[in-house]
Design an enzyme around this catalytic site. Structure first.
Site, PDB file in Angstrom:
ATOM      1  N   TYR A  49       0.818  -1.038  -0.157  1.00  0.00           N
ATOM      2  CA  TYR A  49      -0.092  -0.007  -0.175  1.00  0.00           C
ATOM      3  C   TYR A  49       0.504   1.212   0.128  1.00  0.00           C
ATOM      4  CZ  TYR A  49      -2.527  -3.869   2.685  1.00  0.00           C
ATOM      5  OH  TYR A  49      -2.766  -4.902   2.726  1.00  0.00           O
ATOM      6  N   GLU A 101     -13.596  -3.382  26.525  1.00  0.00           N
ATOM      7  CA  GLU A 101     -14.864  -3.829  24.986  1.00  0.00           C
ATOM      8  C   GLU A 101     -15.750  -2.005  25.563  1.00  0.00           C
ATOM      9  OE1 GLU A 101     -16.637  -7.430  26.303  1.00  0.00           O
ATOM     10  OE2 GLU A 101     -16.445  -8.126  25.087  1.00  0.00           O
TER      11      GLU A 101
END
Length: 389
Positions: free
Chosen positions: A296, A369
């Site tokens: 990339y 989380e």
């Protein structure tokens, strides 16, 4: 501004989706279950869905209450070939594959935003396009190039993405204006000498010696040919050669990565590595074959769009939780293709609650989380505020 407390009812959905995807990881271009799950959710939310982009990627489109602008949000969906070492109810059940970079969380956070807009379509003053992209981790050239070269973001006015990381503190976002991430090119070198008995090296041509000298010589490119203020890395990651203690092998294989921010530096390093390999082959009367596999391009954030994300983050999280870094990451990211085509920004989402967290690509990587709702809130507010502008 949609506050975090306004989105608490979406948190369980985001966490459950992440855990499901984490338990069933799939590497690049094989994400069939993941893609099917995303398609099911998007259709349920009323999105128009196009599948098969970059093999297993897909795009959802939701049109709002007026024509307006079009914004693109992107999440990557692939996992890494790595054995998970965490113990949890949602531990990977696929042998040798793990979501150790957080793409499961990216997918879940973006699905959370999709769910929000399906239930608050009046907040959408334009068109939302969501890309769930395959193979960000490779194989090269990855899935992002298929999205861009396929014309799928040509109608977008801005493109945005995020990456979760345990490098940064929970509840923060970090962004670098301008050049932000490196080109993650690969290389393979095959050194061919003459194998012989280890007790008589003069009767052969030692490929291990040649390979060792190449490793050292490459580091002089960084230390003596590149400006100290120009970020660049050459890492030899693997060396394979030999079968026994008393045999000098005929061949040694080296593999590694080249990381650069500056396009001119990138090409210069390619040239210097080729010159060094050729010179050492001549000096040792050996064969040294260098293959550079361009990956990339460098990821370059738009300055105005970066300021937009910074202002948004400060409103949502407070000024102390938004960091504008001056140092680029030497990690690679194929969102760079999107930013070559359209203005936008890519930022990092902190997910380390304690001071000792396993970093991305570690077999024990496990982001907190409670970061997920922050990511979804950033997605939602990015869409609302960008379409207002």
């Amino acid at each position: 501004m949609i506050k975090l407390e306004d989105l608490k009812q979406y948190e369980a959905y985001i966490i459950n989706m992440r855990r499901d995807i984490h338990k069933h990881p799939e590497p690049g271009f094989t994400e069939t279950r993941t893609s099917s799950l995303i398609e099911q959710e998007l259709r349920h939310f009323g999105f128009e869905v196009t599948t098969g982009i970059g093999v297993t990627g897909l795009i959802g489109v939701l049109k709002g209450s007026n024509q307006g602008k079009t914004i693109c949000l992107r999440a990557d969906i692939d996992a890494l070939r790595m054995q998970e070492e965490n113990e949890s109810p949602y531990k990977s059940i696929n042998e040798g594959v793990m979501h150790s970079c957080g793409h499961d969380t990216h997918t879940a956070m973006l699905l959370g935003a999709c769910k929000y807009f399906s239930e608050h379509k009046d907040a959408l003053k334009g068109t939302l396009k969501v890309v769930f992209q395959s193979a960000e981790e490779g194989p090269v050239p990855g899935g992002g190039i298929s999205v861009v070269e396929g014309g799928h973001i040509d109608d977008c006015d801005g493109v945005f993405g995020l990456h979760i990381t345990t490098r940064d503190r929970l509840g923060t976002i970090v962004i670098k204006k301008g050049p932000a991430m490196a080109a993650p090119d690969e290389f393979i070198i095959n050194v061919i000498g003459i194998g012989t008995h280890a007790s008589a090296p003069h009767t052969g041509n030692d490929a291990i010696i040649i390979a060792s000298q190449l490793v050292t010589a490459f580091q002089t490119i960084i230390s003596r040919n590149i400006s100290p203020t120009d970020s660049a890395v050459i890492t030899v990651s693997t060396i394979h050669g030999g079968t026994a203690f008393n045999i000098i092998p005929e061949a040694v294989k080296l593999t590694g990565t080249i990381r650069t921010i500056n396009p001119e530096t990138r090409q210069y390093i390619f040239k210097r590595m080729e010159e060094i390999c050729s010179s050492y082959a001549t000096m040792h009367h050996a064969t040294v074959d260098l293959e550079i596999i361009p990956a990339y391009p460098p990821l370059i954030n738009d300055y105005e769009m970066s300021d937009f994300i910074i202002d948004l983050g400060k409103q949502l999280l407070g000024e102390d939780n938004v960091v504008e870094t001056l140092e680029p990451s030497m990690g690679g990211e194929d969102f760079a293709y999107y930013l070559q085509r359209k203005p936008g920004a890519f930022f990092w989402l902190g997910a380390c609650k304690e001071g000792d967290c396993f970093y991305n690509h570690n077999p024990k990587f496990n982001p907190d989380e409670s970061a997920f709702l922050v990511g979804t809130a950033m997605h939602i507010n990015t869409v609302i505020e960008f379409l207002k502008k």
